[in-house]
Design a protein around this motif. Structure first.
Motif, PDB file in Angstrom:
ATOM      1  N   TYR A 105      74.651  72.408  37.031  1.00  0.00           N
ATOM      2  CA  TYR A 105      76.017  71.984  37.381  1.00  0.00           C
ATOM      3  C   TYR A 105      76.742  71.317  36.217  1.00  0.00           C
ATOM      4  O   TYR A 105      77.937  71.060  36.298  1.00  0.00           O
ATOM      5  CB  TYR A 105      75.995  71.070  38.608  1.00  0.00           C
ATOM      6  N   ILE A 106      76.035  71.057  35.122  1.00  0.00           N
ATOM      7  CA  ILE A 106      76.719  70.481  33.953  1.00  0.00           C
ATOM      8  C   ILE A 106      77.622  71.523  33.295  1.00  0.00           C
ATOM      9  O   ILE A 106      78.655  71.193  32.727  1.00  0.00           O
ATOM     10  CB  ILE A 106      75.682  69.899  32.960  1.00  0.00           C
ATOM     11  N   ASN A 107      77.247  72.790  33.400  1.00  0.00           N
ATOM     12  CA  ASN A 107      78.115  73.850  32.862  1.00  0.00           C
ATOM     13  C   ASN A 107      79.331  73.977  33.783  1.00  0.00           C
ATOM     14  O   ASN A 107      79.191  74.336  34.963  1.00  0.00           O
ATOM     15  CB  ASN A 107      77.341  75.177  32.807  1.00  0.00           C
ATOM     16  N   PRO A 108      80.552  73.701  33.294  1.00  0.00           N
ATOM     17  CA  PRO A 108      81.718  73.724  34.182  1.00  0.00           C
ATOM     18  C   PRO A 108      82.005  75.096  34.787  1.00  0.00           C
ATOM     19  O   PRO A 108      82.714  75.193  35.779  1.00  0.00           O
ATOM     20  CB  PRO A 108      82.874  73.261  33.266  1.00  0.00           C
ATOM     21  N   ASN A 109      81.455  76.154  34.194  1.00  0.00           N
ATOM     22  CA  ASN A 109      81.707  77.506  34.712  1.00  0.00           C
ATOM     23  C   ASN A 109      80.557  78.046  35.561  1.00  0.00           C
ATOM     24  O   ASN A 109      80.519  79.235  35.894  1.00  0.00           O
ATOM     25  CB  ASN A 109      81.964  78.470  33.543  1.00  0.00           C
ATOM     26  N   PHE A 110      79.632  77.166  35.896  1.00  0.00           N
ATOM     27  CA  PHE A 110      78.416  77.610  36.587  1.00  0.00           C
ATOM     28  C   PHE A 110      78.719  78.382  37.888  1.00  0.00           C
ATOM     29  O   PHE A 110      78.211  79.477  38.101  1.00  0.00           O
ATOM     30  CB  PHE A 110      77.512  76.396  36.866  1.00  0.00           C
ATOM     31  N   LEU A 111      79.564  77.815  38.733  1.00  0.00           N
ATOM     32  CA  LEU A 111      79.793  78.464  40.040  1.00  0.00           C
ATOM     33  C   LEU A 111      80.600  79.756  39.907  1.00  0.00           C
ATOM     34  O   LEU A 111      80.422  80.683  40.697  1.00  0.00           O
ATOM     35  CB  LEU A 111      80.449  77.471  41.010  1.00  0.00           C
ATOM     36  N   GLU A 112      81.447  79.817  38.888  1.00  0.00           N
ATOM     37  CA  GLU A 112      82.160  81.070  38.615  1.00  0.00           C
ATOM     38  C   GLU A 112      81.142  82.160  38.246  1.00  0.00           C
ATOM     39  O   GLU A 112      81.243  83.320  38.650  1.00  0.00           O
ATOM     40  CB  GLU A 112      83.141  80.846  37.457  1.00  0.00           C
ATOM     41  N   MET A 113      80.135  81.751  37.480  1.00  0.00           N
ATOM     42  CA  MET A 113      79.094  82.704  37.070  1.00  0.00           C
ATOM     43  C   MET A 113      78.265  83.152  38.267  1.00  0.00           C
ATOM     44  O   MET A 113      77.900  84.318  38.387  1.00  0.00           O
ATOM     45  CB  MET A 113      78.184  82.053  36.024  1.00  0.00           C
ATOM     46  N   VAL A 114      77.962  82.216  39.175  1.00  0.00           N
ATOM     47  CA  VAL A 114      77.211  82.572  40.384  1.00  0.00           C
ATOM     48  C   VAL A 114      78.007  83.613  41.180  1.00  0.00           C
ATOM     49  O   VAL A 114      77.466  84.633  41.617  1.00  0.00           O
ATOM     50  CB  VAL A 114      76.945  81.317  41.260  1.00  0.00           C
ATOM     51  N   ALA A 115      79.310  83.335  41.342  1.00  0.00           N
ATOM     52  CA  ALA A 115      80.162  84.247  42.118  1.00  0.00           C
ATOM     53  C   ALA A 115      80.168  85.636  41.484  1.00  0.00           C
ATOM     54  O   ALA A 115      80.193  86.656  42.190  1.00  0.00           O
ATOM     55  CB  ALA A 115      81.576  83.687  42.203  1.00  0.00           C
ATOM     56  N   TYR A 116      80.126  85.695  40.160  1.00  0.00           N
ATOM     57  CA  TYR A 116      80.143  86.991  39.473  1.00  0.00           C
ATOM     58  C   TYR A 116      78.867  87.790  39.795  1.00  0.00           C
ATOM     59  O   TYR A 116      78.928  88.978  40.130  1.00  0.00           O
ATOM     60  CB  TYR A 116      80.277  86.778  37.962  1.00  0.00           C
ATOM     61  N   ALA A 117      77.722  87.120  39.723  1.00  0.00           N
ATOM     62  CA  ALA A 117      76.455  87.802  40.046  1.00  0.00           C
ATOM     63  C   ALA A 117      76.455  88.228  41.511  1.00  0.00           C
ATOM     64  O   ALA A 117      76.011  89.329  41.856  1.00  0.00           O
ATOM     65  CB  ALA A 117      75.273  86.882  39.748  1.00  0.00           C
ATOM     66  N   HIS A 118      76.958  87.353  42.367  1.00  0.00           N
ATOM     67  CA  HIS A 118      77.012  87.655  43.810  1.00  0.00           C
ATOM     68  C   HIS A 118      77.847  88.914  44.053  1.00  0.00           C
ATOM     69  O   HIS A 118      77.483  89.768  44.880  1.00  0.00           O
ATOM     70  CB  HIS A 118      77.616  86.438  44.525  1.00  0.00           C
ATOM     71  N   SER A 119      78.953  89.034  43.310  1.00  0.00           N
ATOM     72  CA  SER A 119      79.831  90.205  43.493  1.00  0.00           C
ATOM     73  C   SER A 119      79.142  91.493  43.043  1.00  0.00           C
ATOM     74  O   SER A 119      79.562  92.586  43.393  1.00  0.00           O
ATOM     75  CB  SER A 119      81.147  90.014  42.732  1.00  0.00           C
ATOM     76  N   LYS A 120      78.081  91.363  42.240  1.00  0.00           N
ATOM     77  CA  LYS A 120      77.338  92.543  41.758  1.00  0.00           C
ATOM     78  C   LYS A 120      76.072  92.771  42.580  1.00  0.00           C
ATOM     79  O   LYS A 120      75.120  93.388  42.117  1.00  0.00           O
ATOM     80  CB  LYS A 120      76.949  92.358  40.279  1.00  0.00           C
ATOM     81  N   LYS A 121      76.029  92.187  43.761  1.00  0.00           N
ATOM     82  CA  LYS A 121      74.872  92.317  44.668  1.00  0.00           C
ATOM     83  C   LYS A 121      73.577  91.832  44.020  1.00  0.00           C
ATOM     84  O   LYS A 121      72.554  92.530  43.990  1.00  0.00           O
ATOM     85  CB  LYS A 121      74.737  93.751  45.181  1.00  0.00           C
TER      86      LYS A 121
END
Ligand code: SF4
Length: 280
Positions: A105-121
């Motif tokens: 969670y220290i990476n400010p873009n962490f959740l954006e990155m999670v969402a990206y992987a999620h969108s790729k199944k």
């Protein structure tokens, strides 16, 4: 509470035909290699580990991040570099282990990155010390589509907790867990599957039962007890638990400690590749 059955089902939903076919090839290669005693690789990685950051707010004594003792590039993973990797692996990989050393969670873009992987199944799993799980972050976590969240608990009193999680605050951890549980209820979400992870070390081994009760009372989905790796174990270490089941090391007649389990002559997990995609 969510059952582990639902978590397995969630993982299963990520298996497209191409990913399933690749997984079959990987397992076939593994067993063929064991049979022939020669390394054969038939598929591409089905699971990958990416480290969002090397930074951490705590100072755990057996962690390079906590000790600030890295011998590799440090910083936050760059989003564009990360997306390029996900684009390359998303055809065959279905599992992203999204942490290694460092607090994600220290990476400010962490959740954006999670969402990206999620969108790729891709099933996404991460682990946190839960110091940054404010109500807002908890809500954002759920909306990112994160599949599994492990929270390190390691003690039911502040004194015990901080004996390993140096600089940590147990109140924040419990608040963070409550925020996640509350946000899941409000958003009617079954994900992320919430796990308490209790690293058993000598100073906290007497709180195992208390930790189970705490997990049940709070309403996390599961609690897991993990054995601790320590670097200096040959001549004993104050972290090695006395409960044998939770110790990785065993004392021998000459007074020295050795690993309890045999090292198998096979690689079942894969190869770690360190990528230089970090920014300060
Ligand atoms: S909380 Fe995790 S990343 Fe941070 S120092 Fe401890 S083990 Fe390392």
């Amino acid at each position: 509470m969510v059952t582990s059955w639902y978590d397995n089902y969630n993982l299963f939903t990520k298996l497209t035909f191409k990913k399933s076919y690749n997984a079959t090839k990987v397992y076939a290669g593994f067993y063929w290699s064991k049979l022939t005693k020669k390394g054969s690789i038939f598929g591409l990685p089905l699971s990958i580990t990416i480290e969002p950051t090397t930074a951490c707010n705590l100072g755990c004594p057996e962690c390079p991040s906590g000790l600030k003792q890295f011998t590799r590039a440090e910083g936050n993973l760059k989003t564009d570099f990360y997306k390029k990797i996900i684009d390359e692996v998303q055809i065959h990989a279905f599992y992203l282990n999204f942490y290694f050393q460092g607090e994600p969670y220290i990476n400010p873009n962490f959740l954006e990155m999670v969402a990206y992987a999620h969108s790729k199944k891709i099933y996404t799993a991460t682990s946190t010390n839960a110091h940054f799980l404010t109500p807002q972050k908890a809500e954002e976590t759920i909306k990112s589509g994160l599949s599994r969240l492990t929270i390190s608990i390691d003690g039911t009193t502040q004194e015990t907790y901080e004996s390993y999680r140096k600089g940590g605050d147990l109140t924040k951890v419990l608040e963070g867990a409550k925020n996640m549980i509350e946000a899941k209820k409000i958003l009617k979400s079954k994900t992320p599957y919430l796990i308490f992870q209790f690293l058993v070390v000598k100073p906290n081994e007497h709180q195992i039962e208390d930790a189970k009760t705490l997990a049940t009372n709070l309403g996390v989905d599961e609690i897991r007890f993990k054995t601790a790796q320590v670097y200096d174990y040959q001549h004993g270490n104050s972290l090695i638990p006395t409960i044998e089941k939770y110790a990785r090391y065993k004392k021998h007649h000459d007074g020295t400690y050795r690993l309890k389990n045999k090292m198998l002559n096979e690689c079942w997990r894969g190869v770690r590749v360190l990528l230089h995609g970090t920014e300060k």
